[in-house]
Every structure is written in structure tokens, then in C-alpha cells.
Design a protein around this motif. Structure first.
Motif, PDB file in Angstrom:
ATOM      1  N   PHE A 185      43.866  22.758  -8.224  1.00  0.00           N
ATOM      2  CA  PHE A 185      42.684  23.468  -7.752  1.00  0.00           C
ATOM      3  C   PHE A 185      42.803  24.971  -7.973  1.00  0.00           C
ATOM      4  O   PHE A 185      41.806  25.677  -8.015  1.00  0.00           O
ATOM      5  CB  PHE A 185      42.406  23.149  -6.275  1.00  0.00           C
ATOM      6  N   TRP A 186      44.019  25.514  -8.136  1.00  0.00           N
ATOM      7  CA  TRP A 186      44.164  26.958  -8.344  1.00  0.00           C
ATOM      8  C   TRP A 186      44.121  27.326  -9.823  1.00  0.00           C
ATOM      9  O   TRP A 186      44.232  28.494 -10.184  1.00  0.00           O
ATOM     10  CB  TRP A 186      45.412  27.507  -7.673  1.00  0.00           C
ATOM     11  N   MET A 218      43.404  25.683   0.972  1.00  0.00           N
ATOM     12  CA  MET A 218      43.443  24.449   0.178  1.00  0.00           C
ATOM     13  C   MET A 218      42.222  23.587   0.474  1.00  0.00           C
ATOM     14  O   MET A 218      41.756  23.548   1.612  1.00  0.00           O
ATOM     15  CB  MET A 218      44.692  23.625   0.504  1.00  0.00           C
ATOM     16  N   PRO A 219      41.732  22.854  -0.534  1.00  0.00           N
ATOM     17  CA  PRO A 219      40.683  21.865  -0.250  1.00  0.00           C
ATOM     18  C   PRO A 219      41.243  20.783   0.669  1.00  0.00           C
ATOM     19  O   PRO A 219      42.420  20.437   0.577  1.00  0.00           O
ATOM     20  CB  PRO A 219      40.348  21.280  -1.620  1.00  0.00           C
ATOM     21  N   ALA A 220      40.415  20.271   1.557  1.00  0.00           N
ATOM     22  CA  ALA A 220      40.861  19.226   2.484  1.00  0.00           C
ATOM     23  C   ALA A 220      41.262  17.977   1.710  1.00  0.00           C
ATOM     24  O   ALA A 220      40.610  17.592   0.746  1.00  0.00           O
ATOM     25  CB  ALA A 220      39.742  18.895   3.464  1.00  0.00           C
ATOM     26  N   ASP A 221      42.359  17.360   2.127  1.00  0.00           N
ATOM     27  CA  ASP A 221      42.846  16.130   1.510  1.00  0.00           C
ATOM     28  C   ASP A 221      43.360  15.232   2.629  1.00  0.00           C
ATOM     29  O   ASP A 221      44.346  15.574   3.284  1.00  0.00           O
ATOM     30  CB  ASP A 221      43.961  16.433   0.508  1.00  0.00           C
ATOM     31  N   PRO A 222      42.692  14.080   2.859  1.00  0.00           N
ATOM     32  CA  PRO A 222      43.128  13.205   3.957  1.00  0.00           C
ATOM     33  C   PRO A 222      44.561  12.680   3.791  1.00  0.00           C
ATOM     34  O   PRO A 222      45.200  12.307   4.767  1.00  0.00           O
ATOM     35  CB  PRO A 222      42.118  12.056   3.932  1.00  0.00           C
ATOM     36  N   ASN A 223      45.085  12.676   2.571  1.00  0.00           N
ATOM     37  CA  ASN A 223      46.461  12.233   2.346  1.00  0.00           C
ATOM     38  C   ASN A 223      47.475  13.284   2.763  1.00  0.00           C
ATOM     39  O   ASN A 223      48.653  12.970   2.940  1.00  0.00           O
ATOM     40  CB  ASN A 223      46.681  11.884   0.870  1.00  0.00           C
ATOM     41  N   ALA A 238      50.022  25.000  10.846  1.00  0.00           N
ATOM     42  CA  ALA A 238      50.337  25.344   9.449  1.00  0.00           C
ATOM     43  C   ALA A 238      49.198  26.039   8.724  1.00  0.00           C
ATOM     44  O   ALA A 238      49.419  26.637   7.671  1.00  0.00           O
ATOM     45  CB  ALA A 238      50.737  24.088   8.691  1.00  0.00           C
ATOM     46  N   ARG A 239      47.996  25.995   9.232  1.00  0.00           N
ATOM     47  CA  ARG A 239      46.831  26.526   8.507  1.00  0.00           C
ATOM     48  C   ARG A 239      47.002  27.990   8.094  1.00  0.00           C
ATOM     49  O   ARG A 239      46.566  28.386   7.026  1.00  0.00           O
ATOM     50  CB  ARG A 239      45.556  26.369   9.336  1.00  0.00           C
ATOM     51  N   ASN A 240      47.641  28.807   8.913  1.00  0.00           N
ATOM     52  CA  ASN A 240      47.795  30.223   8.600  1.00  0.00           C
ATOM     53  C   ASN A 240      49.109  30.528   7.880  1.00  0.00           C
ATOM     54  O   ASN A 240      49.376  31.658   7.505  1.00  0.00           O
ATOM     55  CB  ASN A 240      47.683  31.076   9.870  1.00  0.00           C
ATOM     56  N   GLN A 241      49.934  29.496   7.667  1.00  0.00           N
ATOM     57  CA  GLN A 241      51.183  29.704   6.945  1.00  0.00           C
ATOM     58  C   GLN A 241      50.912  29.907   5.456  1.00  0.00           C
ATOM     59  O   GLN A 241      49.836  29.601   4.949  1.00  0.00           O
ATOM     60  CB  GLN A 241      52.124  28.519   7.153  1.00  0.00           C
ATOM     61  N   ILE A 242      51.912  30.401   4.752  1.00  0.00           N
ATOM     62  CA  ILE A 242      51.770  30.749   3.341  1.00  0.00           C
ATOM     63  C   ILE A 242      51.912  29.511   2.448  1.00  0.00           C
ATOM     64  O   ILE A 242      52.923  28.830   2.482  1.00  0.00           O
ATOM     65  CB  ILE A 242      52.821  31.806   2.941  1.00  0.00           C
TER      66      ILE A 242
END
Length: 145
Positions: A118-119, A38-43, A50-54
Motif C-alpha cells: 500500500f505504500w 495502515m489500511p484496516a486488515d481483519p487478519n 499500537a495505533r500511535n506506534q511507529i
């Protein structure tokens, strides 16, 4: 053509579950996306855990049916077993997506308004007045094939 499929939600074990479902139903995953994609989103910061989760996974079961799922990624509050699914509608027009979204969200709760993502899908989420979770999407690129 409009299709309705089941979308399952997990708390960190989506990949394990879908590897199991693949052994049951066969086939190959049509898509596997992780929260790190995912694109980074400060919100909506993504924890290292969680980064490697689906973020999204799809397993075609037949020409008409796709089993889809994701981990919560720590968003959306605690998962409740028994309500950890949504019905996912894919439409063949943006107008139809908007109509379904408007009608199903009447007296319900919009959790993500219809918008471009974004997808590449025009997508939104809601809980209807009966407590059923819905995901509605339209992908213009898939209509041009």
C-alpha cells in the motif's frame, strides 16, 4: 544502484530511540508512518495501544545511508534483543529484487513474500539460512525521478 541499510525493530519505544538518534546524527526524518496509517486488515488487527506506534521511520545519515526502524505493533512474535534488526536492500529493478529475494531465502524462511504494498514499494521479508533478517524493496516511482 543497490543500497543496504540497517532496519531496527522496537517494542513501543521506536519514536524515542529515533528522536535520540536524530540528536546524535542530525538531520530530519524522511518519513514517519504510524500503524494508524495502515489500511484496516481483519487478519492483522491493530490494538488501540499500537495505533500511535511507529510502523516505519527513516533518518537519512548520509547520501548513501539511511537508518530505518519500526515498532513491532504486536505482530511477529516477541522481540529478541540482539536479533531486533534487519538488513534492508533497496534495488533499482524489480527483477533484481526478485533475484536477491530468491537467493537469500534459499533454505531460509519467507516471512512476507515479494508483493506490491500500500505504500508503493514492491517488498518482501525473509530470514536466511543463517538466521539473518532481510527486507528487500524496489520503488518504481523513485527510478523515474
Amino acid at each position: 544502484m543497490t543500497t543496504i541499510n540497517t532496519y531496527l525493530t522496537f517494542e513501543g519505544n521506536c519514536e524515542n530511540a529515533f528522536n535520540f538518534y536524530r540528536t546524535v546524527f542530525g538531520g530530519e526524518f524522511a518519513h514517519v508512518g504510524r500503524f494508524s496509517d495502515m489500511p484496516a486488515d481483519p487478519n492483522y488487527p491493530i490494538s488501540d495501544e499500537a495505533r500511535n506506534q511507529i510502523m516505519h521511520i527513516s533518518l537519512p545519515i548520509s547520501k548513501e545511508c539511511v537508518l530505518m526502524g519500526s515498532d513491532t505493533g504486536g505482530h511477529g512474535g516477541p522481540l529478541t534483543v540482539g536479533n531486533n534488526f534487519s538488513l534492508s536492500i533497496t534495488t533499482d529493478s524489480k527483477e533484481k529484487a526478485d533475484t536477491f529475494f530468491t537467493q537469500l531465502s534459499a533454505e531460509g524462511k519467507v516471512t512476507m513474500p515479494m508483493d506490491n504494498t500500500f505504500w508503493g514499494d514492491y517488498f518482501g521479508m525473509l530470514t536466511d539460512k543463517f538466521g539473518i533478517n532481510w527486507m528487500i524493496s524496489f520503488n518504481e516511482a523513485s527510478q523515474q525521478g
